[in-house]
Scaffold this motif. Sequence first.
Motif, PDB file in Angstrom:
ATOM      1  N   VAL A 298       0.839  -1.199   0.000  1.00  0.00           N
ATOM      2  CA  VAL A 298       0.000   0.000   0.000  1.00  0.00           C
ATOM      3  C   VAL A 298       0.875   1.251   0.000  1.00  0.00           C
ATOM      4  CG1 VAL A 298      -1.939  -1.116   1.178  1.00  0.00           C
ATOM      5  CG2 VAL A 298      -0.172   0.055   2.522  1.00  0.00           C
ATOM      6  N   PRO A 299       0.408   2.336  -0.648  1.00  0.00           N
ATOM      7  CA  PRO A 299       1.134   3.610  -0.636  1.00  0.00           C
ATOM      8  C   PRO A 299       0.795   4.386   0.627  1.00  0.00           C
ATOM      9  CG  PRO A 299      -0.792   3.804  -2.032  1.00  0.00           C
ATOM     10  CD  PRO A 299      -0.784   2.388  -1.505  1.00  0.00           C
ATOM     11  N   ALA A 300       1.384   4.009   1.749  1.00  0.00           N
ATOM     12  CA  ALA A 300       0.951   4.507   3.058  1.00  0.00           C
ATOM     13  C   ALA A 300       1.080   6.014   3.189  1.00  0.00           C
ATOM     14  CB  ALA A 300       1.743   3.805   4.157  1.00  0.00           C
ATOM     15  N   VAL A 301       2.236   6.566   2.814  1.00  0.00           N
ATOM     16  CA  VAL A 301       2.451   8.006   2.973  1.00  0.00           C
ATOM     17  C   VAL A 301       1.467   8.790   2.104  1.00  0.00           C
ATOM     18  CG1 VAL A 301       4.083   9.866   2.427  1.00  0.00           C
ATOM     19  CG2 VAL A 301       4.817   7.917   3.821  1.00  0.00           C
ATOM     20  N   LEU A 302       1.286   8.374   0.863  1.00  0.00           N
ATOM     21  CA  LEU A 302       0.322   9.034  -0.013  1.00  0.00           C
ATOM     22  C   LEU A 302      -1.107   8.871   0.494  1.00  0.00           C
ATOM     23  CD1 LEU A 302       1.482   8.148  -3.640  1.00  0.00           C
ATOM     24  CD2 LEU A 302       1.184  10.450  -2.707  1.00  0.00           C
ATOM     25  N   GLY A 303      -1.386   7.789   1.188  1.00  0.00           N
ATOM     26  CA  GLY A 303      -2.748   7.487   1.598  1.00  0.00           C
ATOM     27  C   GLY A 303      -3.177   8.073   2.918  1.00  0.00           C
ATOM     28  N   LEU A 305      -3.737  11.263   3.945  1.00  0.00           N
ATOM     29  CA  LEU A 305      -4.781  12.286   3.850  1.00  0.00           C
ATOM     30  C   LEU A 305      -6.153  11.672   3.573  1.00  0.00           C
ATOM     31  CD1 LEU A 305      -5.869  15.133   3.779  1.00  0.00           C
ATOM     32  CD2 LEU A 305      -4.808  15.460   1.535  1.00  0.00           C
ATOM     33  N   PRO A 306      -6.322  10.848   2.519  1.00  0.00           N
ATOM     34  CA  PRO A 306      -7.650  10.267   2.301  1.00  0.00           C
ATOM     35  C   PRO A 306      -8.087   9.306   3.396  1.00  0.00           C
ATOM     36  CG  PRO A 306      -6.040   9.327   0.783  1.00  0.00           C
ATOM     37  CD  PRO A 306      -5.375  10.494   1.450  1.00  0.00           C
ATOM     38  N   THR A 307      -7.144   8.616   4.033  1.00  0.00           N
ATOM     39  CA  THR A 307      -7.500   7.708   5.127  1.00  0.00           C
ATOM     40  C   THR A 307      -8.046   8.477   6.316  1.00  0.00           C
ATOM     41  OG1 THR A 307      -5.838   6.080   4.431  1.00  0.00           O
ATOM     42  CG2 THR A 307      -6.610   5.956   6.718  1.00  0.00           C
ATOM     43  N   LEU A 308      -7.375   9.571   6.677  1.00  0.00           N
ATOM     44  CA  LEU A 308      -7.856  10.381   7.795  1.00  0.00           C
ATOM     45  C   LEU A 308      -9.202  11.016   7.458  1.00  0.00           C
ATOM     46  CD1 LEU A 308      -4.600  12.145   9.094  1.00  0.00           C
ATOM     47  CD2 LEU A 308      -5.623   9.974   9.807  1.00  0.00           C
ATOM     48  N   CYS A 309      -9.382  11.383   6.189  1.00  0.00           N
ATOM     49  CA  CYS A 309     -10.680  11.929   5.783  1.00  0.00           C
ATOM     50  C   CYS A 309     -11.790  10.901   5.982  1.00  0.00           C
ATOM     51  CB  CYS A 309     -10.630  12.378   4.323  1.00  0.00           C
ATOM     52  SG  CYS A 309      -9.757  13.935   4.039  1.00  0.00           S
ATOM     53  N   ALA A 322      -3.785   8.773  -4.263  1.00  0.00           N
ATOM     54  CA  ALA A 322      -4.171   7.480  -3.673  1.00  0.00           C
ATOM     55  C   ALA A 322      -5.501   7.636  -2.962  1.00  0.00           C
ATOM     56  CB  ALA A 322      -3.094   6.986  -2.705  1.00  0.00           C
ATOM     57  N   GLY A 323      -6.145   6.527  -2.696  1.00  0.00           N
ATOM     58  CA  GLY A 323      -7.395   6.534  -1.952  1.00  0.00           C
ATOM     59  C   GLY A 323      -7.176   6.132  -0.508  1.00  0.00           C
ATOM     60  N   SER A 324      -8.270   6.076   0.241  1.00  0.00           N
ATOM     61  CA  SER A 324      -8.200   5.656   1.638  1.00  0.00           C
ATOM     62  C   SER A 324      -7.666   4.229   1.729  1.00  0.00           C
ATOM     63  CB  SER A 324      -9.580   5.736   2.280  1.00  0.00           C
ATOM     64  OG  SER A 324      -9.571   5.118   3.563  1.00  0.00           O
ATOM     65  N   LEU A 325      -6.908   3.987   2.784  1.00  0.00           N
ATOM     66  CA  LEU A 325      -6.318   2.670   2.986  1.00  0.00           C
ATOM     67  C   LEU A 325      -7.102   1.833   3.993  1.00  0.00           C
ATOM     68  CD1 LEU A 325      -2.567   3.741   3.008  1.00  0.00           C
ATOM     69  CD2 LEU A 325      -3.932   2.870   1.100  1.00  0.00           C
TER      70      LEU A 325
END
Length: 438
Positions: A298-303, A305-309, A322-325
Amino acid sequence: MNIVLIMADQFAAHALTRRRDTDEHFRTPNLDRLAAISTVFTEAYTSFPLCVPARSSMVTGKYPHQLGIMSNEKELPEPPGSPGHGTASLGHWFTAAGYDCAYAGKWHARQASSTAADGFMPIHPFGDEGLVDACRDWLTRRDDGQPFLLVASFDDPHTICEYARFQPMPYGNVTPVDVLDAPPLPANFPAAPFEPEALRFEQAAAARMYGTGTFGAEDWRHYRAAYAELVARVDRRIGQLLDCIELANTAVVFISDHGDGDASHGWNQKTALHQECIKVPFITHVPGQPAGVVDLPVPAVLGILPTLCELAGIDPPDGLAAGSLLAPQTGPVVVETAFQGAADPSGPGTSGRVVIVEQWKYTVYGWGKHREQLHDLGADPGEQRNLAVERRYFPVLEQMREHLLQWSRATGDAGFLKRLVLPISAAGLQPEIFKIPF
């Protein structure tokens, strides 16, 4: 939902002891405590193994090349989230959604400490001393009627850089150990056959920065002991912070910006595209959800912002990379890098890209002998056998070249497009790519 994002700088994924394949000398009881009630991602990656590009990527959800931030240099484009940048960054986005946002510790996206212009209320500057106290005080004083996003960003174990250079260590020196008690060298300590020429060139050119040019086996074992102690030190601080958080109604995410070579491949620090440098720990605790393990890349660093959203129940900004993880999808994961110029410190040095698809990892650097690397991470997690020099793996090599080409075109990575090794199927693109040769 209340959210706490905890960061530790240069904390390698293999240093998290709740992982199945960890080195035994690491001790992270407090992160283990968090992991026991969380989802642990075992194949989480940064977007760039260097502080400023990775952190800028983290708060914007954009690749560093899309931001024009490819180094730690101070003379960079406007910081993420600034009015002229055209990008919504983490603090601004959550503040606009009604969140009370505070930031403690290392910012480094670009400047060392955060300011109000970054979208957060700064409650503690760069530096680990006093960081937990500042977070505790803020959590105690704040109005409970508003949801909050608190970022606690620790510097350790990044101070291993000062250790390697025999420089003063900001939060106290590590305890000397007898070499007989130091950790063993990793199995992939020796240089692998057919390793990229460019990496040793950059390591030698920046010998003063790395500090390990004259290290022998015993020095590297002492280095590993020091790194493990710094990991334990930041884990203790994280434990103190966790004791301040009501985990029953607060989501907690732990991540690092990048890893550390930790003597693998005879490498320390970051920037190289070795697994030890580009993999990061990633733990997500969501109240009411069971613990688990995710083994997908998974692209954790890129993800972030959308994960926290998604945790907050707010829509993410448009155009994220990237989308939410929280519900990760299979697909290529790409990491980019660039060294500061060796011959000309103000100019670009070696650049490189990685694409990971399932167990396959394809790496290409911008120049040099053996600049292409192909590894089967399932069979060869230490990256000791470069399959790019074996004919029977050419079909896989072609597929990975195609993945990277498609990603480069889709994300506008014009700077590296001329450095790719094109798949045979794309040979007709060469006139277009080199219409302007340089």
